[in-house]
Design an enzyme around this catalytic site. Structure first.
Site: not given
Ligand code: C2G
Length: 136
Positions: A44, A46
């Protein structure tokens, strides 16, 4: 029993993550978090500060989370929904539309992100990251 699932990296857990987990859990009777593996994070683009096992340990301590399973790739969601008898798939709305294909298998809900907080912002504020784009 109405089962909810959500996916993510959940690195440096913050209020935005917790609010997502809380609202997701409130949509059913149990919440499964499919947690991105360290290897999938690399895919991803990350690099989580906290390794998978520790991110799992932290998530399992959160009262809204009932189960944590690994997310190893983009293509496992249909299988996860079927094998875990999931009723509701939930993601933050930065993903809006990206997982609508799951509507053939379960309800798909995108919840508003929590503004003003992200893992990237934490790293930037601590002078640990040059990344400019938003990231959870
Ligand atoms: N999130 C949120 N508000 C934030 C930060 C994150 O609502 N200020 C939510 C994101 O939208 C996501 C969840 O928290 O639904 C987890 O965020 P991440 O750990 O960044 O996940 P991500 O990298 O987007 O991975 O297959 C899908 C991916 O694995 C999603």
């Amino acid at each position: 029993m109405k089962k909810v699932i959500t996916y993510g990296t959940f690195d440096l857990i913050h209020k935005g993550h917790i609010r997502l987990l809380k609202r997701a859990r409130e949509l059913g009777d149990s919440l499964t978090v499919c947690l991105s593996s360290d290897e999938f994070n690399a895919e991803k683009g990350k690099k989580a500060y906290t390794p998978y096992e520790d991110r799992k340990y932290i998530l399992e301590a959160i009262k809204y989370v009932d189960e944590v399973i690994p997310e190893k790739g983009w293509d496992q969601k249909i299988k996860d929904v079927q094998e875990n008898n999931i009723d509701v798939f939930v993601m933050g709305d930065d993903w809006k539309g990206k997982f609508d294909f799951l509507e053939d298998y379960c309800e798909v809900v995108y919840l508003p992100r929590t503004e003003g907080i992200s893992t990237t912002k934490i790293k930037q504020d601590l002078g640990l990251s040059k990344a400019k784009d938003w990231e959870a």
